[in-house]
Write an enzyme that holds these catalytic residues in place. Structure first.
Site, PDB file in Angstrom:
ATOM      1  N   PHE A 141       0.865  -1.180   0.000  1.00  0.00           N
ATOM      2  CA  PHE A 141       0.000   0.000   0.000  1.00  0.00           C
ATOM      3  C   PHE A 141       0.905   1.236   0.000  1.00  0.00           C
ATOM      4  CE2 PHE A 141      -2.932   3.109   1.684  1.00  0.00           C
ATOM      5  CZ  PHE A 141      -4.175   2.702   1.212  1.00  0.00           C
ATOM      6  N   ASP A 226       1.391  -4.680   9.083  1.00  0.00           N
ATOM      7  CA  ASP A 226       0.301  -3.732   8.904  1.00  0.00           C
ATOM      8  C   ASP A 226      -0.970  -4.558   8.720  1.00  0.00           C
ATOM      9  OD1 ASP A 226      -1.704  -2.093   7.885  1.00  0.00           O
ATOM     10  OD2 ASP A 226      -0.263  -0.724   6.964  1.00  0.00           O
ATOM     11  N   TYR A 251     -11.272   1.822  10.494  1.00  0.00           N
ATOM     12  CA  TYR A 251     -12.439   2.133   9.649  1.00  0.00           C
ATOM     13  C   TYR A 251     -12.735   1.096   8.582  1.00  0.00           C
ATOM     14  CZ  TYR A 251      -8.468   4.031   7.017  1.00  0.00           C
ATOM     15  OH  TYR A 251      -7.257   4.176   6.401  1.00  0.00           O
ATOM     16  N   LYS A 252     -11.864   0.105   8.401  1.00  0.00           N
ATOM     17  CA  LYS A 252     -12.141  -0.910   7.372  1.00  0.00           C
ATOM     18  C   LYS A 252     -13.058  -1.970   7.992  1.00  0.00           C
ATOM     19  CE  LYS A 252      -8.203   0.456   4.640  1.00  0.00           C
ATOM     20  NZ  LYS A 252      -6.754   0.384   4.450  1.00  0.00           N
ATOM     21  N   ARG A 406     -12.365  -5.467  -6.593  1.00  0.00           N
ATOM     22  CA  ARG A 406     -12.093  -6.023  -5.262  1.00  0.00           C
ATOM     23  C   ARG A 406     -13.409  -6.050  -4.518  1.00  0.00           C
ATOM     24  NH1 ARG A 406      -7.938  -2.940  -1.930  1.00  0.00           N
ATOM     25  NH2 ARG A 406      -9.167  -1.157  -2.648  1.00  0.00           N
TER      26      ARG A 406
HETATM   27  C1  LIG Z   1      -6.039   1.559   4.335  1.00  0.00           C
HETATM   28  C2  LIG Z   1      -4.568   1.423   4.456  1.00  0.00           C
HETATM   29  C3  LIG Z   1      -3.763   2.500   4.872  1.00  0.00           C
HETATM   30  C4  LIG Z   1      -4.357   3.863   5.136  1.00  0.00           C
HETATM   31  O1  LIG Z   1      -3.555   4.598   6.021  1.00  0.00           O
HETATM   32  P1  LIG Z   1      -4.157   5.716   6.977  1.00  0.00           P
HETATM   33  O2  LIG Z   1      -3.018   6.119   7.803  1.00  0.00           O
HETATM   34  O3  LIG Z   1      -5.279   5.082   7.752  1.00  0.00           O
HETATM   35  O4  LIG Z   1      -4.699   6.816   6.127  1.00  0.00           O
HETATM   36  C5  LIG Z   1      -2.402   2.279   4.998  1.00  0.00           C
HETATM   37  N1  LIG Z   1      -1.867   1.060   4.745  1.00  0.00           N
HETATM   38  C6  LIG Z   1      -2.606   0.014   4.360  1.00  0.00           C
HETATM   39  C7  LIG Z   1      -1.979  -1.320   4.108  1.00  0.00           C
HETATM   40  C8  LIG Z   1      -3.981   0.159   4.186  1.00  0.00           C
HETATM   41  O5  LIG Z   1      -4.708  -0.869   3.770  1.00  0.00           O
END
Ligand SMILES: *Cc1c(COP(=O)(O)O)cnc(C)c1O
Length: 434
Positions: A141, A226, A251-252, A406
């Protein structure tokens, strides 16, 4: 959303089967605990819980309760409120610990995900001497990659030399366990830290987290994950797996609402280590002495010792509503339904591909132990028209160019009927019967 009008004869079987499964699903009542967005006179088919989980019905009461305490008590709500704000982060601790497979002292709700990743890398990525390398996955990501690169630069290290980006084999899209562990072993004492995702956001692959941790420790490296796409999606045992550190967002799958407070895990064996460098703030300082406003920092025990600031109460309130649903449902039962729901979707996609001749390719591993609920599907040769067709029929999925869909059937609020309805709509979109 008229799935019964689909041009697909086989659809009847999927609908019947879905009704049967929903009728015996002990988690089916949890759907009523979430607000499913409307579509026309009915409900949308929401498959993007991997991106933003739905609003728990209980969120409003909790948020209004905090607003009321603020009205009634002002600053005194830190101690007088129904959920005293001074220790608000602790309202989430036991549930987060259960979801992550951790001890309560090992988890804390705080900050945002990428912030937590930085705070933890400051402590656990400590390049020195020959041991300098940081391992992430290729195609990580972007935020994680940016975090990793900037951490290297913080140490004056050139990412070209000291960042390892683990890539799948030529022609493959997911990582093989032996390739990950072999590479870790090969890097040996040049490796300082392994920081991979728990579930890969793009492919949906659930990494062999225990094997990776063991391999990293065998060469003397630290290991963290992560868990943005793993938290609330797959059952984990962070403590038993000996993971050093982890972070996730709220939030996911955790349904805490946009920008919700994230979380962090630090293994108990690092609990009382003032020697670990960290970025300190007053909320990581001794709770008993915090308000004495003394100049010296006395480290708190456990993950809470990584806190810097006081808890963002409004921002955590909705998360508490969702965690209550997780507690009631239980990760064991959620996983059981998740396995069935995703298998049902997978079989349906294969059936749609067979009857339309559309080359649908599922990127996500077919091994249920190597995935959570998400399937990533490439609709080869399809363009935005298919996405538009899905959207027009109330399907909310995540679409990435070129034609990667997805979708995450979430066991807490998605039904088997959602999946069956989707399949009919997908079929007609591929046939051009829209
Ligand atoms: C959703 C997601 C993020 C988002 O980062 P925020 O700090 O919450 O904005 C970062 N890394 C991964 C792997 C994600 O899936």
């Amino acid at each position: 959303m008229p799935p019964q009008n689909t041009a697909w004869p086989e659809h009847r079987n999927f609908l019947d089967s879905a009704r049967e499964k929903d009728a015996t699903d002990v988690l089916a009542p949890f759907r009523q605990r979430f607000h499913v967005p409307p579509h026309g006179s009915g409900e949308a088919l929401y498959f993007t819980g991997n991106s933003l989980g739905l609003q728990p019905v209980g969120a409003r009461d909790i948020i209004e309760g905090e607003l009321e305490d603020w009205r009634k008590f002002g600053v005194e709500a830190h101690f007088e409120g129904r959920r005293p704000w001074v220790s608000y982060h602790r309202e989430a601790t036991d549930d987060l610990a259960a979801i992550m497979g951790a001890q309560p002292s090992e988890v804390v709700a705080m900050n945002a995900l990428t912030v937590n990743l930085h705070l933890l890398l400051i402590s656990f990525y400590r390049p020195s001497g020959r041991r300098t390398k940081l391992m992430i996955e290729a195609g990580a990501f972007p935020s994680d990659r940016y975090a990793a690169l900037s951490q290297l630069r913080l140490h004056g290290l050139d990412p070209k030399e000291h960042l390892i980006e683990l890539a799948p084999r030529e022609g493959e899209v997911t990582l093989r366990t032996e390739d990950i562990t072999d590479r870790i072993a090969r890097e040996g004492d040049a490796l300082a830290c392994v920081m991979l995702c728990g579930v890969q956001y793009y492919t949906g692959q659930w990494m062999p987290m225990a094997d990776i941790t063991a391999a990293a420790h065998a060469v003397g490296a630290t290991c963290g994950f992560d868990l943005a796409h793993a938290a609330g999606n797959v059952p984990m045992a962070l403590h038993d797996w000996n993971v050093d550190f982890a972070c996730w967002c709220g939030y996911k799958y955790l349904n805490g609402g946009p920008g919700c407070t994230a979380g962090a895990f630090v293994h108990e064996r690092h609990a009382a280590r003032p020697d670990l460098p960290r970025l300190e703030g007053w909320w990581g300082h001794s709770e008993a002495r915090r308000f004495k406003m003394e100049p010296d920092f006395e480290l708190m025990h456990g993950a809470e010792g990584w806190q810097t600031s006081n808890a963002p109460v409004m921002n955590m309130a909705a998360l508490l509503a969702s965690l209550a649903e997780f507690r009631a449902a239980g990760m064991g039962r959620l996983r059981e339904k998740s396995l069935a729901l995703t298998a049902f979707l997978e079989a349906g996609i294969q059936a749609v591909a067979a009857s339309t001749g559309a080359p649908l390719e599922i990127l996500t591993p077919s091994d249920p132990d190597a995935r959570g609920c998400q399937l990533s599907v490439v609709a080869h040769g399809q363009g935005k028209a298919l996405f538009q067709h899905l959207t027009d029929h109330g399907v909310i999925v995540d679409w990435r160019e070129p034609a990667v869909i997805r979708m995450a059937p979430v066991p807490l609020y998605n039904s088997f009927a959602d999946v069956a309805d989707f399949l009919g709509i997908l079929h007609d979109g591929l046939r051009g019967d829209a």
